[in-house]
Design an enzyme around this catalytic site. Structure first.
Site, short mmCIF file in Angstrom:
data_model
loop_
_atom_site.label_atom_id
_atom_site.label_comp_id
_atom_site.label_asym_id
_atom_site.label_seq_id
_atom_site.Cartn_x
_atom_site.Cartn_y
_atom_site.Cartn_z
N TYR A 1 -5.93 40.20 -10.73
CA TYR A 1 -4.76 41.06 -10.46
C TYR A 1 -3.47 40.28 -10.69
CZ TYR A 1 -1.00 43.15 -7.73
OH TYR A 1 0.23 43.62 -7.34
N THR B 1 2.99 37.17 -6.09
CA THR B 1 1.74 36.51 -6.43
C THR B 1 1.89 35.65 -7.70
OG1 THR B 1 -0.64 36.92 -6.46
CG2 THR B 1 0.67 38.34 -7.84
N ASN C 1 -4.93 56.66 -7.47
CA ASN C 1 -4.83 56.16 -6.09
C ASN C 1 -3.76 56.92 -5.31
OD1 ASN C 1 -5.63 54.38 -4.02
ND2 ASN C 1 -3.90 53.02 -4.42
N SER D 1 5.15 40.82 -8.75
CA SER D 1 4.72 40.45 -7.40
C SER D 1 4.99 38.98 -7.15
CB SER D 1 3.21 40.71 -7.30
OG SER D 1 2.68 40.11 -6.14
N LYS E 1 -0.20 40.55 -13.60
CA LYS E 1 1.26 40.58 -13.36
C LYS E 1 1.95 39.47 -14.15
CE LYS E 1 1.34 44.06 -10.58
NZ LYS E 1 1.88 45.34 -11.05
N ILE F 1 4.80 52.78 -3.08
CA ILE F 1 6.18 52.36 -3.34
C ILE F 1 6.89 53.40 -4.21
CG2 ILE F 1 7.65 50.47 -4.17
CD1 ILE F 1 5.18 48.60 -3.81
P1 NAD Z 1 -0.24 52.55 -5.38
O1 NAD Z 1 -1.67 52.39 -5.78
O2 NAD Z 1 0.04 53.28 -4.12
O3 NAD Z 1 0.58 53.23 -6.55
C1 NAD Z 1 0.26 53.07 -7.92
C2 NAD Z 1 0.23 54.46 -8.53
O4 NAD Z 1 -0.08 54.32 -9.93
C3 NAD Z 1 -0.84 55.37 -7.92
O5 NAD Z 1 -0.27 56.61 -7.60
C4 NAD Z 1 -1.89 55.50 -9.02
O6 NAD Z 1 -2.55 56.75 -8.98
C5 NAD Z 1 -1.05 55.31 -10.27
N1 NAD Z 1 -1.78 54.78 -11.43
C6 NAD Z 1 -2.65 53.74 -11.48
N2 NAD Z 1 -3.09 53.56 -12.73
C7 NAD Z 1 -2.48 54.50 -13.50
C8 NAD Z 1 -2.53 54.83 -14.88
N3 NAD Z 1 -3.31 54.16 -15.73
N4 NAD Z 1 -1.76 55.86 -15.33
C9 NAD Z 1 -0.97 56.55 -14.48
N5 NAD Z 1 -0.90 56.30 -13.17
C10 NAD Z 1 -1.65 55.28 -12.69
O7 NAD Z 1 0.42 51.09 -5.33
P2 NAD Z 1 1.82 50.62 -4.77
O8 NAD Z 1 1.58 49.80 -3.55
O9 NAD Z 1 2.76 51.75 -4.72
O10 NAD Z 1 2.24 49.60 -5.92
C11 NAD Z 1 3.02 50.00 -7.03
C12 NAD Z 1 3.14 48.85 -7.99
O11 NAD Z 1 3.69 47.72 -7.32
C13 NAD Z 1 1.80 48.37 -8.58
O12 NAD Z 1 2.01 48.01 -9.91
C14 NAD Z 1 1.47 47.16 -7.73
O13 NAD Z 1 0.66 46.25 -8.41
C15 NAD Z 1 2.84 46.58 -7.47
N6 NAD Z 1 2.91 45.76 -6.27
C16 NAD Z 1 2.52 46.29 -5.08
C17 NAD Z 1 2.55 45.48 -3.93
C18 NAD Z 1 2.11 46.03 -2.60
O14 NAD Z 1 1.95 45.24 -1.66
N7 NAD Z 1 1.93 47.32 -2.42
C19 NAD Z 1 3.01 44.17 -4.01
C20 NAD Z 1 3.42 43.67 -5.26
C21 NAD Z 1 3.37 44.50 -6.38
C1 UD1 Z 2 -1.89 40.43 -0.88
C2 UD1 Z 2 -2.37 39.92 -2.21
C3 UD1 Z 2 -1.23 40.00 -3.21
C4 UD1 Z 2 -0.76 41.43 -3.33
C5 UD1 Z 2 -0.41 41.95 -1.94
C6 UD1 Z 2 -0.10 43.41 -1.98
C7 UD1 Z 2 -4.16 38.30 -1.83
C8 UD1 Z 2 -4.55 36.85 -1.95
N1 UD1 Z 2 -2.87 38.57 -2.09
O1 UD1 Z 2 -0.76 39.70 -0.47
O2 UD1 Z 2 -1.65 39.55 -4.47
O3 UD1 Z 2 0.37 41.51 -4.18
O4 UD1 Z 2 -1.51 41.76 -1.04
O5 UD1 Z 2 -1.22 44.17 -2.35
O6 UD1 Z 2 -4.98 39.15 -1.54
N2 UD1 Z 2 -4.54 39.20 6.81
C9 UD1 Z 2 -5.35 39.09 7.91
N3 UD1 Z 2 -6.26 40.08 8.14
C10 UD1 Z 2 -6.38 41.18 7.34
C11 UD1 Z 2 -5.53 41.29 6.22
C12 UD1 Z 2 -4.62 40.27 5.97
O7 UD1 Z 2 -5.27 38.11 8.66
O8 UD1 Z 2 -7.24 42.04 7.60
C13 UD1 Z 2 -3.52 38.15 6.57
C14 UD1 Z 2 -3.63 37.49 5.22
O9 UD1 Z 2 -4.51 36.38 5.28
C15 UD1 Z 2 -2.16 37.07 4.98
C16 UD1 Z 2 -1.36 38.17 5.68
O10 UD1 Z 2 -2.26 38.77 6.60
O11 UD1 Z 2 -1.88 35.85 5.63
C17 UD1 Z 2 -0.83 39.26 4.73
O12 UD1 Z 2 -1.91 39.73 3.93
P1 UD1 Z 2 -1.74 41.00 2.97
O13 UD1 Z 2 -1.17 42.15 3.73
O14 UD1 Z 2 -3.02 41.22 2.26
O15 UD1 Z 2 -0.59 40.58 1.93
P2 UD1 Z 2 -0.40 39.29 1.01
O16 UD1 Z 2 -1.31 38.18 1.40
O17 UD1 Z 2 1.05 39.01 1.01
#
Ligand code: NAD
Ligand code: UD1
Length: 338
Positions: free
Chosen positions: A149, A126, A35, A124, A153, A12
Site C-alpha cells: 500500500y 507512510t 468501499n 500518506s 503511494k 475523507i
Molecule cells: P475510503 O475507502 O473510505 O474511500 C476511497 C473511496 O474510493 C471509496 O469510496 C471507494 O469505493 C472508492 N474507490 C476505490 N477504488 C476505486 C476505483 N478503482 N474507482 C472508483 N472508486 C474507487 O478511504 P479514505 O479513508 O476516504 O481514503 C481516501 C484516500 O486517502 C485513499 O487514497 C487513501 O489511500 C488515502 N489515505 C487515507 C488515509 C486514512 O487514514 N484514511 C491516510 C492516508 C491516505
Molecule cells: C496506518 C497504516 C498507514 C495508513 C493509515 C491509514 C500501518 C503500518 N500503517 O497508519 O499506512 O496510511 O493506517 O489507513 O498499518 N493500534 C493499536 N491497536 C489497534 C489499531 C492500531 O494499538 O487495534 C495502534 C498502532 O500500532 C499505531 C496507532 O494505533 O501505533 C495508530 O494506528 P492506525 O490507526 O492503524 O494508523 P497508522 O499507524 O497511523
C-alpha cells in the site's frame, strides 16, 4: 467549472465534498462503491443543501472517465479513489498496484487528453517510511516503505512528479495525510469500515459501543513516553478543509508540491484511549498485545509548509475528534446501513 472528486463517497471524500460545496465550488463525484455506499451521497446533499452530478465509475475505465469530462467542465481533480488496507495489500499486492497505480495512470491519461491538468492527490505520511525522525518535513527522503500500500503511494508521487517535469502545464499537490479520525460534527457522515476495523479510532469506538470486547494495544515497549506508538491524529474536517485550500492553490500555480496535512502534535495510543474515555464518559477496556509488523514508533508532522503555502492549519483538538467520532458511532451503530 467544477472539481471532479474521485472516491467522493468514501470517508475523507464525503467530508471534502461537504467542505468544497460550502466553500462555493461546484463538484462532480465519481466512485465505484467498492468501499462506500450510496447513502453517503444522500447525506452530503442533506448537509450541504446542494445537488451535484454523480457517476458510478471505476478510475480504470477510460471510456467512463471520458464521458464525465465530456458532460462536465472539469478544471481540477481531487483524487481519493484507491484501496487503503495495509494488511490486505500484503496479501493481494497486484490488486493494489492495479487499482492505485494503474487507476491513477488511466485517470491522468484521460485528464491530459481532455486538457485538465490539475490534481490534488491523497498521499500518506507512510511515504516517509522507517528512516526519518519526527517531526517529518516534506524535503526528507521518502520511499523506505514497509508494505505494498505504502509503495503504491510512493510510486504515484513519483509518477505525478514525472508528469509535472514532462509538461509544465500540470499542477499537482501531493497531500501527505497523517492519521485522519473523527467525523462531521452533525454525526451524519463518518467512517464506515467493513468488518473488523484495522485502524485505532474506529476500533476504540466499536469497543466503546460494545460491538467488540476490548482493544489490543499493539506494543507498549516502544521508545516513547508511555511505550505505545505515537501518531499525529487529525480531524477529518480539518483535513477536508485542507483540500479546499489545496484546490485554491492548484488553480493558480503549476508544478508539483508535496504538503503535509497534520497537526504537528504526537499522541500515543493510550493518550487517545484516555481522551476518548474522558470526552465521552465511556469505558474502553484494552489489553497489551505484540507490536504490529511494519509500524513505526513515532510519526508526526511538521505542518509549517501547509501554513505557508496554503494558509491552512488544523484547528480541531483531540476532544473534538473523540466527541465527533462517538456522535457518529452512536447515531449510526451500523454505519450507513441503518
Ligand atoms: P475510503 O475507502 O473510505 O474511500 C476511497 C473511496 O474510493 C471509496 O469510496 C471507494 O469505493 C472508492 N474507490 C476505490 N477504488 C476505486 C476505483 N478503482 N474507482 C472508483 N472508486 C474507487 O478511504 P479514505 O479513508 O476516504 O481514503 C481516501 C484516500 O486517502 C485513499 O487514497 C487513501 O489511500 C488515502 N489515505 C487515507 C488515509 C486514512 O487514514 N484514511 C491516510 C492516508 C491516505
Ligand atoms: C496506518 C497504516 C498507514 C495508513 C493509515 C491509514 C500501518 C503500518 N500503517 O497508519 O499506512 O496510511 O493506517 O489507513 O498499518 N493500534 C493499536 N491497536 C489497534 C489499531 C492500531 O494499538 O487495534 C495502534 C498502532 O500500532 C499505531 C496507532 O494505533 O501505533 C495508530 O494506528 P492506525 O490507526 O492503524 O494508523 P497508522 O499507524 O497511523
Amino acid at each position: 467549472m467544477a472539481i471532479l472528486i474521485t472516491g467522493g463517497c468514501g470517508y475523507i471524500g464525503s467530508h471534502t465534498c461537504v467542505e468544497m460545496l460550502s466553500a462555493g465550488y461546484d463538484i462532480v463525484v465519481m466512485d465505484n462503491y467498492y468501499n462506500s455506499k450510496p447513502e453517503a451521497l444522500v447525506r452530503i446533499k442533506e448537509l450541504s443543501g446542494k445537488d451535484f452530478p454523480f457517476y458510478e465509475c471505476d478510475i480504470r475505465d477510460a471510456e467512463g472517465l471520458r464521458r464525465i469530462f465530456r458532460e462536465n467542465k472539469i478544471e481540477a481533480v481531487i483524487h481519493f479513489a484507491g484501496l487503503k488496507a495495509v494488511g490486505e495489500s500484503v496479501r493481494i499486492p497486484l490488486a493494489y498496484y492495479d487499482n492505485n497505480v494503474g487507476g491513477t495512470v488511466v485517470l491522468c491519461q484521460v485528464m491530459a487528453e481532455m486538457g485538465c491538468k490539475r490534481m490534488i492527490f491523497s498521499s500518506s505520511a507512510t511515504v516517509y517510511g522507517t528512516g526519518n525522525p519526527s517531526p517529518l518535513k516534506e524535503d526528507m527522503p521518502t520511499g523506505a516503505v514497509t508494505n505494498p500500500y505504502g509503495r503504491t503511494k510512493h510510486m504515484i508521487e513519483g509518477i505525478l512528479q514525472d508528469l509535472c517535469v514532462s509538461d509544465p502545464e500540470w499542477s499537482v499537490i501531493l497531500l501527505r495525510y497523517f492519521t485522519p479520525i473523527g467525523a462531521h460534527e452533525s454525526g451524519r457522515i463518518g467512517e464506515d469500515p467493513n468488518g473488523i476495523p484495522n485502524n485505532l479510532m474506529p476500533y476504540i469506538s466499536q469497543v466503546a459501543i460494545g460491538k467488540l470486547p476490548r482493544l489490543s494495544v499493539f506494543g507498549n515497549d516502544y521508545d516513547t513516553p508511555d511505550g505505545t506508538g505515537v501518531r499525529d491524529y487529525i480531524h477529518v474536517v480539518d483535513l477536508a478543509c485542507g483540500h479546499v485550500r489545496a484546490v485554491d492553490y492548484a488553480l493558480t500555480h503549476t508544478g508539483a508540491q508535496a504538503i503535509n496535512l497534520g497537526t504537528g502534535n504526537g499522541c500515543s495510543v493510550l493518550d487517545l484511549v484516555n481522551a476518548f474515555v474522558t470526552a465521552n464518559q465511556v469505558e474502553v477496556p484494552y489489553v497489551i498485545a505484540p507490536r504490529r509488523p511494519g509500524d513505526v514508533a513515532v510519526c508526526y508532522s511538521d505542518p509549517t509548509k501547509a501554513g505557508e503555502l496554503l494558509g491552512w492549519t488544523a484547528n480541531r483538538d483531540l476532544t473534538d475528534m473523540c466527541r465527533d467520532t462517538w456522535r457518529w458511532q452512536n447515531q449510526n451503530p451500523r454505519g450507513y446501513d441503518n
